[in-house]
Design a protein around this motif. Structure first.
Motif: not given
Length: 516
Positions: A386-402
C-alpha cells in the motif's frame, strides 16, 4: 533507518514495510502501471523522500499535477480522512503535512523559468533524432557542425544553424572535395524540418543564457534538496522535442559530472515521465546512447527513474539496469497484454506467499507490487504494498501561487532575458555584407576610372582614314558581307566600351601599353 525512504507497507493482506535505501538510489528505477493506477502519487512521494534526504530532484509534470509539491497538504482536503486511515494502516507513525522547496521550469518560459541550451551543446546526433533525419541528411548536419568548429562559428540558436546550412548549400562544390557530396535537396529537407521545429516552439529552447546544471543541483537553507519541476503539459504536444530535451539533459549530466563511485546518497535523481516517447521509433544509435548513459551515469551519482505504462516500453538492456521498481496494476485484455504481464512478473524475485503475475493484475489504485535493492545491491523479494499518502498537496496549485514562488526563487531574473550575441548568423551575414560592399566598390571604380591603355584603344578604334571609292560593278553579295562584318565590329566595340570590355582590355592590352 534514516537513510531509507518509506514507500508503503502492509496490513493483514500485505507484506512488510517497504523502503528505498538511499545508498542504492543511484542504481535507477522504474515506476510502471496502467493509466489511473497511482503512478503520479508514487512519483510525488519519492520526490518528497529524496528532497527530505537532501537530494535534488528533476522531474517533468506531464499532467500539471505535481506543482502541489510546493504546497503543504491540508486537513481540509477531501482525501484527508483516507490519508490518515492509510497512514495508520501501514504504520506510518510520523506522517504529517509539509511543503517542499520547488523550482519551476518551462521550455516556453510561461509556467516556469526559461530553459535553454545551444545548438552546439545539443549536438548533431540528438538534433538528427529530433528532426527525424535520414542517414544522408544527418551526414550533412555533421558537416555543418564540423565547419562551425573549424571556422569559429558559434551555433547558439536555430537561426545560426539555418544560416550555416544556407552557406553550406552555396559552397557545396568546394566542401564536397573535403567532406563528401553535399546535396542541395538534403540541405533543403533539413531546412524544412528546422522550420517545422521552429513552428513547434523549439526556437525558445535554443539560445542563451543556457541552463547551468548546477542550478538543478541545489539545496535550500534547511538542507532539503530542490525539486525541479519542468512544465510538460504543453511540451507533450511536441513529443520528440520533449524526449530529446530530457535525453540531452541526461547526456550533459553524464559528460560534466565527475566520477564519485558509490556515494552515500545520489547527487541528483532524474525522473523521466512518459519514457516510451524516448524509445518509440528511435534509431539504434540513440537507444545505444541511452543504454550507455543509464549504465555509466550512476557512477556520477545520478539516479534515473523511468515512468511508463508498461515495462515493455523500455528496452530489455535498459530494463535490466533498473533495480528499484514500483509496479502498479497492468490490464491484460488481449493475448499481447497477457504476454507482457507474464514477462513483467518474471523480472521480480519471487515471493512464495503469492503469485506475482496475479498480484500485478489485481492490485488496486494506490497499491503496487514493489521490489527495492537491499544490502550489497541484491534485489528484494517482491511484495504487495500500500503506497503511503503524500505530505504535500495532492493536485495542482493556483497560478497566483506558482507566480509568487517563481518571483521569490533565486533563479528569478537569471534566465528571463534572452541574450543574442554575435554567432554564426551574424558572422556569416557580416562576411556576405563585406563581400557585397567590396564588389560594389570595385564595380563603381571600374566604371569611373579609364586607364591609359583603354584610352589609347578607344582613340585607335576612332581612326578615320581616306575614303575609298567603291566600284559600281561590285556584286551585291560583297556589300552584304561588308555589312555583316561592320555589324559584328560594332557589337564588339560596344561590348569593349562597357565594363566587361574594360576588364578584358585591362587584362589583355595592359602589357602592350605598359611602357607608353
Amino acid at each position: 533507518m534514516t537513510n531509507d525512504i518509506f514507500i508503503g507497507g502492509g496490513g493483514p493482506d500485505y507484506g512488510t514495510q517497504q523502503f528505498l535505501n538511499i545508498g542504492y538510489a543511484n542504481r535507477h528505477g522504474l515506476i510502471a502501471g496502467a493509466t489511473g493506477t497511482g503512478k503520479t502519487v508514487t512519483l510525488q512521494i519519492l520526490a518528497e523522500g529524496f528532497s527530505a534526504a537532501g537530494v535534488p530532484v528533476f522531474l517533468s509534470d506531464v499532467k500539471g499535477d505535481l506543482s502541489g509539491l510546493a504546497k503543504s497538504g491540508s486537513d481540509t482536503h477531501k482525501l484527508h480522512d483516507a490519508f490518515m486511515s492509510r497512514a495508520e494502516k501501514i504504520g506510518f507513525e510520523n506522517y504529517n503535512y509539509a511543503a517542499f522547496p520547488v523550482a519551476f521550469w518551462d521550455l516556453y518560459g510561461k509556467q516556469g523559468h526559461p530553459v535553454r541550451t545551444t545548438a552546439s551543446e545539443m549536438g548533431p546526433l540528438l538534433l538528427a533524432q529530433l528532426l527525424g533525419l535520414t542517414e544522408a541528411q544527418e551526414g550533412i548536419l555533421n558537416i555543418a557542425f564540423r565547419v562551425a568548429d573549424e571556422d569559429g562559428l558559434p551555433l547558439l540558436d536555430l537561426k545560426d544553424l539555418q544560416a550555416l546550412l544556407v552557406w553550406i548549400g552555396e559552397n557545396a562544390k568546394t566542401l564536397a572535395l573535403r567532406y563528401g557530396n553535399v546535396s542541395a535537396a538534403s540541405v533543403g529537407a533539413i531546412q524544412r524540418r528546422l522550420l517545422v521545429l521552429e513552428n513547434q516552439g523549439a526556437s525558445d529552447l535554443f539560445g542563451e543564457p543556457a541552463l547551468a546544471l548546477s542550478d538543478l543541483m541545489r539545496c535550500d537553507t534547511d538542507g532539503r534538496g530542490m525539486i525541479n519541476i519542468l512544465a510538460a503539459d504543453q511540451l507533450m504536444g511536441a513529443p520528440k522535442l520533449y524526449a530529446t530535451f530530457l535525453l540531452w539533459l541526461l547526456s550533459e549530466l553524464f559528460e560534466e559530472l565527475p566520477e564519485v563511485g558509490d556515494p552515500d546518497k545520489p547527487k541528483l535523481v532524474f525522473f523521466f515521465d512518459e519514457a516510451h516517447l524516448l524509445f518509440d521509433d528511435a534509431p539504434k544509435a540513440l537507444v545505444d546512447k541511452v543504454e550507455q548513459v543509464a549504465r555509466l551515469i550512476r557512477s556520477k551519482g545520478v539516479g534515473v527513474y523511468f515512468i511508463t505504462q508498461n515495462p515493455a516500453d523500455v528496452p530489455d538492456d535498459i530494463l535490466g539496469q533498473l533495480g528499484n521498481r514500483v509496479q502498479h496494476a497492468l490490464r491484460a485484455f488481449t493475448a499481447k497484454d497477457r504476454k507482457e504481464l507474464r514477462m513483467a512478473a518474471e523480472t521480480y524475485r519471487e515471493n512464495p506467499r503469492f503469485d506475482t503475475e496475479e498480484a500485478i493484475r489485481e492490485v488496486g489504485v494506490g497499491e503496487a507490487v514493489t521490489s527495492f535493492l537491499q544490502k550489497k545491491g541484491v534485489p528484494g523479494i517482491v511484495e504487495r504494498t500500500l503506497i503511503r499518502p503524500p505530505s504535500s498537496h495532492l493536485g495542482p496549485i493556483k497560478d497566483t501561487e506558482r507566480n509568487a514562488l517563481m518571483a521569490a526563487s533565486p533563479m528569478a531574473g537569471k534566465y528571463d532575458k534572452r541574450l543574442d550575441r554575435d554567432s554564426a548568423f551574424e558572422m556569416l551575414k557580416a562576411r556576405a555584407d563585406q563581400a557585397a560592399a567590396e564588389a560594389a566598390a570595385a564595380e563603381e571604380k571600374a566604371e569611373e576610372v579609364e586607364t591609359p591603355a583603354l584610352r589609347e584603344f578607344n582613340n585607335a578604334r576612332r581612326y578615320a582614314g581616306k575614303g575609298v571609292t567603291r566600284s559600281t560593278s561590285r556584286p551585291p553579295a560583297r556589300r552584304a558581307t561588308e555589312g555583316f562584318g561592320t555589324a559584328m565590329a560594332n557589337v564588339v566595340i560596344k561590348e569593349l566600351k562597357g565594363t566587361t570590355g574594360r576588364r578584358i582590355v585591362r587584362g589583355i592590352l595592359g602589357g602592350l601599353f605598359k611602357g607608353r
